[in-house]
Design an enzyme around this catalytic site. Structure first.
Site, PDB file in Angstrom:
ATOM      1  N   CYS A  29       0.861  -1.178   0.000  1.00  0.00           N
ATOM      2  CA  CYS A  29       0.000   0.000   0.000  1.00  0.00           C
ATOM      3  C   CYS A  29       0.898   1.229   0.000  1.00  0.00           C
ATOM      4  O   CYS A  29       1.717   1.393   0.911  1.00  0.00           O
ATOM      5  CB  CYS A  29      -0.890  -0.017   1.245  1.00  0.00           C
ATOM      6  SG  CYS A  29      -1.889   1.462   1.505  1.00  0.00           S
ATOM      7  N   CYS A  44      -0.610   4.131  -6.428  1.00  0.00           N
ATOM      8  CA  CYS A  44      -1.502   3.413  -5.521  1.00  0.00           C
ATOM      9  C   CYS A  44      -1.614   1.992  -6.040  1.00  0.00           C
ATOM     10  O   CYS A  44      -1.794   1.786  -7.247  1.00  0.00           O
ATOM     11  CB  CYS A  44      -2.886   4.079  -5.482  1.00  0.00           C
ATOM     12  SG  CYS A  44      -4.130   3.141  -4.553  1.00  0.00           S
TER      13      CYS A  44
END
Length: 259
Positions: A74, A183
């Site tokens: 992440c 992302c």
């Protein structure tokens, strides 16, 4: 620590499976555990303290499952919490950051675009990284709403197309030749992105680099799984597992709604 223990990965939701897929492709013999904290997605809208707290909670979950290393799959969690995690735990911890370096080094127009979450773009670590490339024009764009749509399984929706068009068109107009996906959810949007941007603009994400770094760290600490026993893959989610199952493309995996 046994080298038979699994690799542990976590993300704010299902997006980090794009990282898991790269790791599993490079290291198919390894056992893995993936934690999708979809109930708290997106991390990009949370405060730094909240992100650190969630990252510690996720790491503890994976350590309780005997993870031998942790992959923070992440960008937002890495850029906001990786220093705290490495200070707190002795286990090797691998992070994921926007692939600014290759884009900046390869850009012919000296202009690159970065599509990322608010939490990543506002982080100190991100600003440290972009400060190294003062000769490059970096166009930052927060991907408002993209993670939520992916988590809901609305990857191919009209709303997704409209959002991507509004985020990417200004970058194209400013002559970017590289688009950095900041992302781990966003690689699942590459087909739609390619429908919007010209063919000469190259898309870069961090998955392959993270997989190679994971292998390097396992080798460094002699943690590569050496037995040829069939590897297993487990996935944990705290929301409806349907979207996770769909995005994994029916891999032979175990998915549990467990935490």
């Amino acid at each position: 620590m046994s080298n038979e223990f699994p690799l542990g990965l976590f993300d704010s939701g299902i997006g980090g499976t794009s990282i898991w897929k790269e790791i599993h492709m490079l290291l198919p013999n390894e056992n893995t555990i993936y934690l999708a904290d979809s109930k708290n997605a997106p991390y990009g809208l949370k405060s730094r303290d909240e992100i650190i707290e969630l990252s510690i909670k996720n790491t503890e979950f994976l350590l309780n499952k005997n993870a031998k290393i942790i992959v923070v799959a992440c960008n937002t969690a890495t850029t906001n919490a990786i220093k705290e995690l490495r200070a707190k735990y002795e286990i090797p911890i691998i992070g994921i950051e926007p692939a600014i370096k290759p884009a900046a080094n390869l850009s012919k127009t000296q202009t690159i675009g970065i599509l990322a979450t608010k939490g990543t773009l506002n982080s100190d670590l991100f600003h440290e990284k972009i400060s190294l490339y003062s000769n490059i024009k970096i166009i930052e764009q927060i991907g408002h709403g993209l993670v939520q749509l992916i988590e809901n399984g609305d990857i191919n929706s009209a709303e997704m197309s409209e959002l991507l068009e509004s985020y990417l068109r200004p970058m194209v107009d400013q002559n970017i030749d590289y688009l950095v996906l900041g992302c781990s959810h966003y690689p699942y949007l590459i087909p739609q992105i390619k429908n919007i941007i010209p063919n000469h603009i190259k898309i870069i994400d961090s998955g392959e680099a993270v997989a190679k770094q994971t292998k390097k760290i396992l080798e460094k600490y002699n943690l590569l799984k050496t037995s040829r026993s069939v590897s297993w893959q487990k996935f944990y989610t705290n929301t409806n597992p349907h979207v996770l199952k769909t995005i994994l493309n029916h891999e032979k995996t175990v998915i549990e709604k467990d935490f």
